[in-house]
Design a protein around this motif. Structure first.
Motif, PDB file in Angstrom:
ATOM      1  N   UNK A 104      20.161   6.269  -8.412  1.00 31.51           N
ATOM      2  CA  UNK A 104      20.158   6.979  -7.128  1.00 31.51           C
ATOM      3  C   UNK A 104      21.170   6.297  -6.218  1.00 31.51           C
ATOM      4  N   UNK A 105      21.607   7.012  -5.209  1.00 33.22           N
ATOM      5  CA  UNK A 105      22.582   6.452  -4.270  1.00 33.22           C
ATOM      6  C   UNK A 105      21.876   5.694  -3.142  1.00 33.22           C
ATOM      7  N   UNK A 106      22.656   4.894  -2.436  1.00 29.98           N
ATOM      8  CA  UNK A 106      22.131   4.219  -1.253  1.00 29.98           C
ATOM      9  C   UNK A 106      21.684   5.240  -0.217  1.00 29.98           C
ATOM     10  N   UNK A 107      22.398   6.351  -0.136  1.00 27.48           N
ATOM     11  CA  UNK A 107      22.043   7.413   0.810  1.00 27.48           C
ATOM     12  C   UNK A 107      20.688   8.025   0.448  1.00 27.48           C
ATOM     13  N   UNK A 108      20.461   8.233  -0.848  1.00 28.78           N
ATOM     14  CA  UNK A 108      19.177   8.810  -1.288  1.00 28.78           C
ATOM     15  C   UNK A 108      18.038   7.841  -0.990  1.00 28.78           C
ATOM     16  N   UNK A 109      18.278   6.551  -1.183  1.00 27.30           N
ATOM     17  CA  UNK A 109      17.285   5.531  -0.848  1.00 27.30           C
ATOM     18  C   UNK A 109      16.891   5.662   0.622  1.00 27.30           C
ATOM     19  N   UNK A 113       8.213  10.637  -8.129  1.00 26.32           N
ATOM     20  CA  UNK A 113       7.814  11.770  -7.295  1.00 26.32           C
ATOM     21  C   UNK A 113       8.621  11.835  -6.005  1.00 26.32           C
ATOM     22  N   UNK A 114       8.922  10.687  -5.435  1.00 25.59           N
ATOM     23  CA  UNK A 114       9.739  10.650  -4.225  1.00 25.59           C
ATOM     24  C   UNK A 114      11.158  11.127  -4.516  1.00 25.59           C
ATOM     25  N   UNK A 115      11.735  10.661  -5.606  1.00 30.08           N
ATOM     26  CA  UNK A 115      13.090  11.069  -5.982  1.00 30.08           C
ATOM     27  C   UNK A 115      13.125  12.560  -6.274  1.00 30.08           C
ATOM     28  N   UNK A 116      12.088  13.056  -6.940  1.00 34.67           N
ATOM     29  CA  UNK A 116      12.028  14.485  -7.279  1.00 34.67           C
ATOM     30  C   UNK A 116      11.725  15.354  -6.062  1.00 34.67           C
ATOM     31  N   UNK A 117      11.200  14.742  -5.002  1.00 37.06           N
ATOM     32  CA  UNK A 117      10.883  15.495  -3.796  1.00 37.06           C
ATOM     33  C   UNK A 117       9.515  16.150  -3.802  1.00 37.06           C
ATOM     34  N   UNK A 118       8.660  15.759  -4.760  1.00 39.28           N
ATOM     35  CA  UNK A 118       7.318  16.344  -4.797  1.00 39.28           C
ATOM     36  C   UNK A 118       6.327  15.608  -3.905  1.00 39.28           C
ATOM     37  N   UNK A 119       6.716  14.432  -3.431  1.00 46.88           N
ATOM     38  CA  UNK A 119       5.931  13.664  -2.464  1.00 46.88           C
ATOM     39  C   UNK A 119       6.879  13.096  -1.426  1.00 46.88           C
ATOM     40  N   UNK A 162       9.487   0.418  -2.951  1.00 43.90           N
ATOM     41  CA  UNK A 162      10.804   0.055  -2.418  1.00 43.90           C
ATOM     42  C   UNK A 162      11.575  -0.776  -3.442  1.00 43.90           C
ATOM     43  N   UNK A 163      10.892  -1.713  -4.078  1.00 43.79           N
ATOM     44  CA  UNK A 163      11.547  -2.542  -5.098  1.00 43.79           C
ATOM     45  C   UNK A 163      12.030  -1.680  -6.263  1.00 43.79           C
ATOM     46  N   UNK A 164      11.219  -0.729  -6.679  1.00 42.28           N
ATOM     47  CA  UNK A 164      11.597   0.181  -7.763  1.00 42.28           C
ATOM     48  C   UNK A 164      12.786   1.045  -7.360  1.00 42.28           C
ATOM     49  N   UNK A 165      12.773   1.567  -6.158  1.00 42.94           N
ATOM     50  CA  UNK A 165      13.901   2.377  -5.689  1.00 42.94           C
ATOM     51  C   UNK A 165      15.163   1.532  -5.554  1.00 42.94           C
ATOM     52  N   UNK A 166      15.036   0.297  -5.095  1.00 46.25           N
ATOM     53  CA  UNK A 166      16.187  -0.602  -4.981  1.00 46.25           C
ATOM     54  C   UNK A 166      16.773  -0.879  -6.363  1.00 46.25           C
ATOM     55  N   UNK A 167      15.919  -1.053  -7.357  1.00 50.79           N
ATOM     56  CA  UNK A 167      16.393  -1.260  -8.721  1.00 50.79           C
ATOM     57  C   UNK A 167      17.192  -0.048  -9.191  1.00 50.79           C
ATOM     58  N   UNK A 168      16.721   1.134  -8.833  1.00 49.09           N
ATOM     59  CA  UNK A 168      17.415   2.359  -9.223  1.00 49.09           C
ATOM     60  C   UNK A 168      18.776   2.482  -8.544  1.00 49.09           C
ATOM     61  N   UNK A 169      18.887   2.001  -7.303  1.00 52.01           N
ATOM     62  CA  UNK A 169      20.194   1.990  -6.641  1.00 52.01           C
ATOM     63  C   UNK A 169      21.117   1.034  -7.396  1.00 52.01           C
ATOM     64  N   UNK A 170      20.637  -0.154  -7.683  1.00 54.03           N
ATOM     65  CA  UNK A 170      21.418  -1.155  -8.402  1.00 54.03           C
ATOM     66  C   UNK A 170      21.877  -0.633  -9.760  1.00 54.03           C
TER      67      UNK A 170
END
Length: 56
Positions: free
Chosen positions: A40-45, A8-14, A28-36
């Protein structure tokens, strides 16, 4: 649930401010995994969390 919030955060709905504090570390851990993984980019994080991505 962390994955759902991350989606939801990545999609911008929350926003980060809307997320319960009890979920923040896991999301945060899930988003960090997605950067790795290059999902998603580091900028998006940083846009989502307000913090620099750190892979240390």
């Amino acid at each position: 649930m962390d994955k759902i919030w991350a989606n939801r955060l990545v999609a911008g709905t929350k926003t980060w401010a809307e997320m319960p504090a009890s979920r923040r570390a896991g999301v945060k851990a899930e988003l960090a995994r997605r950067v790795t993984d290059g999902e998603i980019s580091e900028e998006r994080y940083k846009e989502i969390t307000g913090e620099d991505y750190y892979n240390g």
